[in-house]
Structure formats: C-alpha cells, structure tokens
Design an enzyme around this catalytic site. Structure first.
Site, short mmCIF file in Angstrom:
data_model
loop_
_atom_site.label_atom_id
_atom_site.label_comp_id
_atom_site.label_asym_id
_atom_site.label_seq_id
_atom_site.Cartn_x
_atom_site.Cartn_y
_atom_site.Cartn_z
N ARG A 45 26.35 37.44 -6.21
CA ARG A 45 25.00 37.07 -6.62
C ARG A 45 24.26 36.43 -5.46
O ARG A 45 24.86 36.09 -4.43
CB ARG A 45 25.04 36.09 -7.81
CG ARG A 45 25.64 34.75 -7.48
CD ARG A 45 25.54 33.73 -8.61
NE ARG A 45 26.03 32.43 -8.16
CZ ARG A 45 25.94 31.31 -8.84
NH1 ARG A 45 25.39 31.29 -10.04
NH2 ARG A 45 26.41 30.18 -8.34
N HIS A 81 17.46 30.44 -9.57
CA HIS A 81 18.12 31.63 -10.12
C HIS A 81 17.42 32.92 -9.69
O HIS A 81 16.19 33.01 -9.73
CB HIS A 81 18.14 31.56 -11.65
CG HIS A 81 18.84 30.36 -12.19
ND1 HIS A 81 20.18 30.12 -11.99
CD2 HIS A 81 18.39 29.31 -12.92
CE1 HIS A 81 20.52 28.99 -12.57
NE2 HIS A 81 19.45 28.47 -13.14
N LYS A 106 0.86 -1.20 0.00
CA LYS A 106 0.00 0.00 0.00
C LYS A 106 0.89 1.24 0.00
O LYS A 106 1.81 1.35 0.81
CB LYS A 106 -0.90 -0.01 1.24
CG LYS A 106 -2.13 0.86 1.10
CD LYS A 106 -3.11 0.34 0.04
CE LYS A 106 -4.36 -0.29 0.63
NZ LYS A 106 -5.12 -1.04 -0.36
N GLN A 130 28.02 23.88 -7.32
CA GLN A 130 28.71 22.58 -7.22
C GLN A 130 29.66 22.58 -6.03
O GLN A 130 29.74 21.60 -5.27
CB GLN A 130 29.50 22.31 -8.51
CG GLN A 130 28.66 21.95 -9.72
CD GLN A 130 28.20 23.14 -10.56
OE1 GLN A 130 27.99 24.24 -10.03
NE2 GLN A 130 28.02 22.94 -11.85
N THR A 175 -2.67 -5.84 0.17
CA THR A 175 -2.18 -4.48 0.44
C THR A 175 -3.04 -3.83 1.53
O THR A 175 -2.57 -3.00 2.30
CB THR A 175 -2.16 -3.60 -0.83
OG1 THR A 175 -3.49 -3.35 -1.27
CG2 THR A 175 -1.35 -4.23 -1.94
O1 LIG Z 1 26.63 27.64 -9.53
C1 LIG Z 1 26.38 27.53 -10.74
N1 LIG Z 1 26.80 26.42 -11.41
C2 LIG Z 1 26.58 26.24 -12.74
O2 LIG Z 1 26.98 25.19 -13.33
C3 LIG Z 1 25.85 27.25 -13.42
N2 LIG Z 1 25.44 27.38 -14.71
C4 LIG Z 1 24.76 28.57 -14.78
O3 LIG Z 1 24.21 29.03 -15.82
N3 LIG Z 1 24.74 29.19 -13.56
C5 LIG Z 1 25.42 28.38 -12.70
N4 LIG Z 1 25.70 28.51 -11.37
#
Ligand SMILES: O=c1[nH]c(=O)c2[nH]c(=O)[nH]c2[nH]1
Length: 293
Positions: A173, A249, A11, A221, A56
């Site tokens: 940013r 963004h 379930k 990253q 279930t």
């Molecule tokens: O931190 C980011 N990694 C990216 O790989 C990436 N690509 C992007 O257009 N903006 C960002 N910002």
C-alpha cells in the site's frame, strides 16, 4: 472566594522578519513568536492593580528590538535570549515560555549579482518552545507539516476483525503522513555548552526522513517507532521525541466497472477522516516531559 489557578500572559503571534544584508546577498529569517509570562500576577486578576504587569505591547516590542540587537541565529537561540530577558529583568516574572514557528524561504537564483529574491518553500514549519524559570531551561524543538510518502514497502494486515471491520488487508500500500514532531534537548542549564541549534535541526529532520524511507513498514505505528528510535540513537543531545502522524489514507480505486484492472496504480487520496498515530520515544531512563496533547 474562588481561587485563581494557573495563569500566563504575553503577546501571541508576533510576526518578525529579519533581513541580514551581506552586500548584495541578503539572508532572511521569518518567525512567528508567542510570549507567555507567569509569576506573581495575582493582583492584576484579583484587584486590578497593574503594578507587576509588563504590558503585552512591551513584550511585542522586545521581540522586534531583540531581532535587531541580537539577530536571529536560530529559533531556539532567539527564544533563549527573550526568555532570559523577561525572567531576569522583571522580578514578578518567574517563568517565560516562548513559542516560535519558523517559515522557510528558498533563494530565487538569477543570473545577476543581486541575491535578494526568495520563494516561500513548501517545506515544513519549524517549531521551537523555550521555557525558563530562572535556573532550568527546557528547549523543545520540532516541526509540523513535513509531508512524506512511500509508494511501496508498506503493508497492513493481521489486525483484529469484528463485525464492523471492512478494511481489506494490504500487502502493498501507499504510506503517507504529515510528520508533527517535538524533541527535547538535553541542554538544561547555562553551565552546559550551547548546542548548534541550526545543525541539530537539520540533522534531526534528516534522521526522521531517512528512517521513514528506510523502514519496511507493517504499520504506521512501527514506522513511527523507527523514526523516533533513529533520532534517539543518532543524537545523544536528544532524550525524548514525540511524534504525531496522521495516516493519510490512499485507497485503491475500483476500476472494474470500466473494465480496467487497478494494479496498485490509481488511488483516491482521502483527506479525512484519518488515522492518528501518536507516541513518545525516550532514551532509556529518561523522564517523559513533552506534553501528549
Ligand atoms: O498503519 C496503520 N495502523 C493502523 O492502526 C491502522 N488502522 C487502519 O484502519 N489502517 C491502519 N494503518
């Protein structure tokens, strides 16, 4: 005859709310529990014999009965009880996978004695997945939708540029994301002491947040790796963590047409498309086992 491949049943999305009444002070746990069982289930698919099938409907009832009988100390503990029950009580069932989402409630503080009012907190959803094959446990704890934002200490520049690149380099940013994380506990068999799952969750969440806040970021990253590494370094009980971070963004709005200067103050928060940054961070020598999808 075509071959029957991997199969599982149970379930899905049993919504269970457990109230603990400590006099006038109540406590609640609010879970969404999905049960998936597999084992010797060829016949029900091939000949229609239900002889090995625990309905279930019964798996759903078990979730509710266990909420009463065992209580819900933590999502992980509750899933462990359920998985053990299905695998050890039904011979044809060899493996159980219990997925749990937990929704957090905050207490509404009032001047009276009664403490039974709650407001659903806008926090993340906690997740747990417990898998058991009668011998080995695999517990993946995690969270989704933990939304965080740094209003500075984030840059993104020096990237590859081709004829389609229009993104301006950013030296300051906004960095915002909704953290989706799953981490694998080293607890894998009954001879090991049971972790304190509530505490482990709270502390791991804390490490993710502090690493996000404290990292001066040159990319999402890099922030992701710092968050994962912080958890692996600070929590010896966790061998692997997988993070999925949508880059929420925030674009600077061009205010020049209105004769105004935008000094990193006014942003357009786009909801889609979004960059999606995902990676696993592992203890040295650990085998990756958290699925990547
Ligand atoms: O931190 C980011 N990694 C990216 O790989 C990436 N690509 C992007 O257009 N903006 C960002 N910002």
């Amino acid at each position: 005859m075509p071959e029957l491949g991997q199969n599982q049943y149970g379930k899905a999305e049993c919504r269970v709310v457990r109230v603990v009444r400590d006099g006038a002070v109540h406590h609640i746990k609010d879970l969404n529990v999905s049960v998936a069982l597999s084992g010797d289930m060829d016949e029900v698919h091939l000949s229609g014999s239900n002889a090995h099938v625990l309905p279930t409907d019964t798996t759903k009832n078990t979730v509710y009965a266990f909420a009463k009988e065992h209580g819900i100390a933590s999502a992980e503990q509750f899933g462990i009880h359920l998985a053990r029950h299905f695998v050890s009580s039904q011979e044809p069932i060899r493996t159980a996978r219990i997925r749990i989402e937990e929704y957090a409630w905050d207490r509404i503080e009032t001047s009276g004695e009664a403490r039974h009012s709650f407001v659903r907190s806008g926090r993340e959803t906690r997740t747990a997945q417990i898998s058991y094959d009668g011998t080995r446990w695999e517990v993946l704890s995690g969270l989704t939708d933990l939304t965080v934002l740094n209003s500075t200490d984030s840059e993104f520049w020096g990237y590859v540029k081709d004829k389609y690149t229009t993104l301006p380099e950013a030296r300051d940013r906004i960095l915002a994301t909704e953290v989706h994380a799953r981490w694998r506990s080293g607890w894998s068999d009954d001879t090991l002491p049971m972790p304190d799952w509530e505490r482990a969750y709270a502390e791991t969440r804390g490490h993710l947040l502090t690493a996000f806040a404290e990292t001066y970021s040159l990319s999402l990253q890099q922030t992701l790796y710092q968050m994962g590494a912080r958890v692996i370094e600070q929590r010896p009980d966790i061998d692997e963590i997988r993070l999925s971070l949508p880059n929420k963004h925030h674009f600077l709005v061009d205010l020049e047409p209105f004769g105004l200067k935008n000094d990193n103050e006014v942003y357009f928060a786009a909801d889609r498309p979004y960059g999606l940054i995902e990676a696993t961070v592992l203890r040295d020598g650990a085998t990756p086992r958290i699925p990547t999808d």
